[in-house]
Motif scaffolding. Structure first.
Motif, PDB file in Angstrom:
ATOM      1  N   VAL A  29      81.027  42.260 -10.468  1.00  0.00           N
ATOM      2  CA  VAL A  29      82.261  42.164  -9.696  1.00  0.00           C
ATOM      3  C   VAL A  29      82.922  40.806  -9.899  1.00  0.00           C
ATOM      4  O   VAL A  29      82.345  39.766  -9.568  1.00  0.00           O
ATOM      5  CB  VAL A  29      81.990  42.388  -8.197  1.00  0.00           C
ATOM      6  CG1 VAL A  29      83.305  42.377  -7.420  1.00  0.00           C
ATOM      7  CG2 VAL A  29      81.245  43.696  -7.971  1.00  0.00           C
ATOM      8  N   SER A  30      84.121  40.829 -10.458  1.00  0.00           N
ATOM      9  CA  SER A  30      84.910  39.609 -10.652  1.00  0.00           C
ATOM     10  C   SER A  30      85.776  39.420  -9.410  1.00  0.00           C
ATOM     11  O   SER A  30      86.787  40.095  -9.233  1.00  0.00           O
ATOM     12  CB  SER A  30      85.786  39.747 -11.905  1.00  0.00           C
ATOM     13  OG  SER A  30      86.578  38.596 -12.096  1.00  0.00           O
ATOM     14  N   ALA A  31      85.353  38.513  -8.545  1.00  0.00           N
ATOM     15  CA  ALA A  31      86.028  38.317  -7.256  1.00  0.00           C
ATOM     16  C   ALA A  31      87.279  37.470  -7.434  1.00  0.00           C
ATOM     17  O   ALA A  31      87.232  36.245  -7.405  1.00  0.00           O
ATOM     18  CB  ALA A  31      85.075  37.662  -6.258  1.00  0.00           C
ATOM     19  N   GLN A  32      88.387  38.131  -7.622  1.00  0.00           N
ATOM     20  CA  GLN A  32      89.643  37.434  -7.868  1.00  0.00           C
ATOM     21  C   GLN A  32      90.807  38.270  -7.350  1.00  0.00           C
ATOM     22  O   GLN A  32      90.835  39.484  -7.513  1.00  0.00           O
ATOM     23  CB  GLN A  32      89.833  37.177  -9.365  1.00  0.00           C
ATOM     24  CG  GLN A  32      91.078  36.394  -9.722  1.00  0.00           C
ATOM     25  CD  GLN A  32      91.174  36.144 -11.216  1.00  0.00           C
ATOM     26  OE1 GLN A  32      90.308  36.555 -11.971  1.00  0.00           O
ATOM     27  NE2 GLN A  32      92.219  35.486 -11.646  1.00  0.00           N
ATOM     28  N   ARG A  81      91.495  53.452  -6.815  1.00  0.00           N
ATOM     29  CA  ARG A  81      92.276  54.266  -5.875  1.00  0.00           C
ATOM     30  C   ARG A  81      91.298  55.071  -5.023  1.00  0.00           C
ATOM     31  O   ARG A  81      90.098  55.081  -5.288  1.00  0.00           O
ATOM     32  CB  ARG A  81      93.197  55.218  -6.644  1.00  0.00           C
ATOM     33  CG  ARG A  81      92.472  56.106  -7.645  1.00  0.00           C
ATOM     34  CD  ARG A  81      93.386  57.080  -8.335  1.00  0.00           C
ATOM     35  NE  ARG A  81      92.706  57.871  -9.349  1.00  0.00           N
ATOM     36  CZ  ARG A  81      91.892  58.886  -9.097  1.00  0.00           C
ATOM     37  NH1 ARG A  81      91.640  59.246  -7.845  1.00  0.00           N
ATOM     38  NH2 ARG A  81      91.313  59.558 -10.086  1.00  0.00           N
ATOM     39  N   PRO A  82      91.800  55.740  -3.965  1.00  0.00           N
ATOM     40  CA  PRO A  82      90.911  56.598  -3.169  1.00  0.00           C
ATOM     41  C   PRO A  82      90.237  57.644  -4.046  1.00  0.00           C
ATOM     42  O   PRO A  82      90.870  58.258  -4.906  1.00  0.00           O
ATOM     43  CB  PRO A  82      91.880  57.241  -2.163  1.00  0.00           C
ATOM     44  CG  PRO A  82      92.979  56.243  -2.011  1.00  0.00           C
ATOM     45  CD  PRO A  82      93.157  55.646  -3.379  1.00  0.00           C
ATOM     46  N   GLY A  83      88.951  57.824  -3.843  1.00  0.00           N
ATOM     47  CA  GLY A  83      88.196  58.765  -4.667  1.00  0.00           C
ATOM     48  C   GLY A  83      87.842  58.209  -6.026  1.00  0.00           C
ATOM     49  O   GLY A  83      87.489  58.964  -6.942  1.00  0.00           O
ATOM     50  N   ALA A  84      87.911  56.870  -6.160  1.00  0.00           N
ATOM     51  CA  ALA A  84      87.684  56.239  -7.462  1.00  0.00           C
ATOM     52  C   ALA A  84      86.285  56.452  -8.005  1.00  0.00           C
ATOM     53  O   ALA A  84      86.049  56.309  -9.199  1.00  0.00           O
ATOM     54  CB  ALA A  84      87.975  54.742  -7.362  1.00  0.00           C
ATOM     55  N   GLY A 132      84.440  45.614 -12.548  1.00  0.00           N
ATOM     56  CA  GLY A 132      85.691  45.695 -11.794  1.00  0.00           C
ATOM     57  C   GLY A 132      85.927  44.510 -10.899  1.00  0.00           C
ATOM     58  O   GLY A 132      85.136  43.558 -10.857  1.00  0.00           O
ATOM     59  N   SER A 133      87.008  44.577 -10.175  1.00  0.00           N
ATOM     60  CA  SER A 133      87.393  43.525  -9.239  1.00  0.00           C
ATOM     61  C   SER A 133      86.756  43.781  -7.877  1.00  0.00           C
ATOM     62  O   SER A 133      86.076  44.795  -7.665  1.00  0.00           O
ATOM     63  CB  SER A 133      88.913  43.510  -9.098  1.00  0.00           C
ATOM     64  OG  SER A 133      89.355  44.739  -8.531  1.00  0.00           O
ATOM     65  N   ALA A 134      87.011  42.864  -6.934  1.00  0.00           N
ATOM     66  CA  ALA A 134      86.498  43.044  -5.578  1.00  0.00           C
ATOM     67  C   ALA A 134      87.096  44.294  -4.936  1.00  0.00           C
ATOM     68  O   ALA A 134      86.407  45.043  -4.237  1.00  0.00           O
ATOM     69  CB  ALA A 134      86.816  41.811  -4.739  1.00  0.00           C
ATOM     70  N   ALA A 135      88.381  44.532  -5.187  1.00  0.00           N
ATOM     71  CA  ALA A 135      89.035  45.721  -4.639  1.00  0.00           C
ATOM     72  C   ALA A 135      88.424  46.996  -5.210  1.00  0.00           C
ATOM     73  O   ALA A 135      88.255  47.995  -4.502  1.00  0.00           O
ATOM     74  CB  ALA A 135      90.536  45.677  -4.928  1.00  0.00           C
ATOM     75  N   ALA A 136      88.081  46.963  -6.501  1.00  0.00           N
ATOM     76  CA  ALA A 136      87.450  48.122  -7.133  1.00  0.00           C
ATOM     77  C   ALA A 136      86.070  48.371  -6.533  1.00  0.00           C
ATOM     78  O   ALA A 136      85.677  49.516  -6.272  1.00  0.00           O
ATOM     79  CB  ALA A 136      87.350  47.903  -8.636  1.00  0.00           C
TER      80      ALA A 136
END
Length: 357
Positions: free
Chosen positions: A147-150, A52-55, A119-123
């Protein structure tokens, strides 16, 4: 007796906990928990975070606490002693010195270990601002991000039936990498096509690069990793050589890998992923002497000489990976263009190859 079977996600999480001072776990991938099995007492401090923002606030706070109570404190201590002229300032400096020494003795081992992110790509994209907010690399622990790109994507078949598919989320990765590079970050970003390659980069190469004092982002295909069948195992720290990051990486990982005819005129340039694996299989099935595939393993730092050396001398056109949503210049466009325009210059055509990422 053979080693017990373990998935790539579990292997990287376990190795990160053993080799790091802290592991920041950002949610999970869509189908595989990445780091969710880590518990306190596994060797490192385990931080379960949300994307999330500020993660990255907790990440920055932890790294700063280590940096300014160990490596950074040493520099501050010397500076303070040199500047202390009056009796009161000398007393204050002596007091600060004692507190710094006490803190340093308790955090020395922590400062020598990297800090890991799972984490993921989004993370990864969400924590980029935090990475850019970290103290200078010279006074902080190195950073290793796995990074698990999924990501999930809607697909429609010929009968207009809609289904949910898992695809590599490469667009978020490259958005984050471009933001890091634009802000002066000087770490490495390495892509892997297979689980075995990702395991080698995430264990052996990560230890070697961190030991040399550089940050590393280990990107792997979370889709194929979730379907892994072969057993994999961790590797000892790679024996790296060289004083620059490029030299260190070049001693253990190929920057590029070419597949196809040695006389190809058309070369497809793709990051190591399920897309590059599919392209290689298609080229092999066609048995065409005119098409080849250049797989990019090391995205940053870019190695222009290695890129040119990997291409067949017969190459006339490069088809560069582009996010399907952009339909313009992709992540490799600027690096490739700069490489081709650098004297003596190379007259190759560049075409965009849209890929749904």
């Amino acid at each position: 007796m053979s080693a017990p079977f373990t998935t790539l996600h579990t292997l990287l999480a376990t190795e990160a906990a053993a080799a790091s001072s802290a592991v920041f776990v950002y949610d999970t991938t869509p189908t595989n928990a990445f780091g969710g099995e880590l518990l306190k007492g596994d060797g490192a401090e385990i931080w379960q975070m949300q994307t999330r923002p500020g993660a990255g606030s907790a990440l920055v706070g932890f790294v700063e606490s280590v940096a300014f109570s160990s490596k950074g404190a040493q520099a501050l201590e010397v500076e303070g002693e040199d500047a202390a002229g009056s009796v009161p300032s000398k007393r204050a400096t002596r007091s600060n010195s004692l507190s710094v020494k006490k803190a340093r003795s308790s955090t020395a081992s922590t400062a020598d270990k990297p800090v890991s992110i799972l984490g993921s790509a989004a993370a990864f994209l969400a924590v980029v601002p935090a990475i850019l907010s970290l103290p200078p690399a010279s006074i902080r622990p190195t950073l290793v991000a796995h990074v698990s790109a999924q990501a999930s994507s809607l697909a429609t078949d010929a009968d207009n039936n809609v289904s949910l598919e898992q695809v590599p989320d490469l667009s978020s990765i490259f958005e984050g990498v471009q933001a890091l590079e634009a802000s002066g970050w000087t770490g490495a970003v390495v892509f892997s096509e297979t689980a075995a390659d990702a395991a080698f980069v995430g264990t052996s190469v990560a230890k070697g690069v961190a030991g040399a004092g550089f940050d590393l982002v280990n990107v792997f295909d979370g889709v194929t990793a979730g379907r892994q069948h072969a057993a994999i195992a961790p590797s000892a720290a790679a024996s790296v050589s060289g004083s620059t990051l490029a030299a260190v990486l070049e001693s253990v990982v190929p920057f590029f890998a070419y597949y196809g005819s040695a006389t190809a005129t058309q070369v497809i340039v793709l990051p190591a992923s399920t897309y590059s694996a599919s392209a290689k299989a298609a080229v092999a099935a066609l048995a065409s002497a005119d098409v080849g595939v250049l797989v990019v393993r090391v995205v940053k730092p870019w190695n222009a000489q290695a890129f040119l050396s990997a291409l067949p001398t017969s190459t006339k056109t490069l088809h560069l990976f582009v996010d399907d949503a952009e339909q313009t210049a992709g992540p490799f466009h600027e690096d490739v263009l700069t490489t081709l325009l650098t004297p003596p210059g190379f007259k190759l055509k560049i075409r965009a190859l849209p890929v749904p990422s």
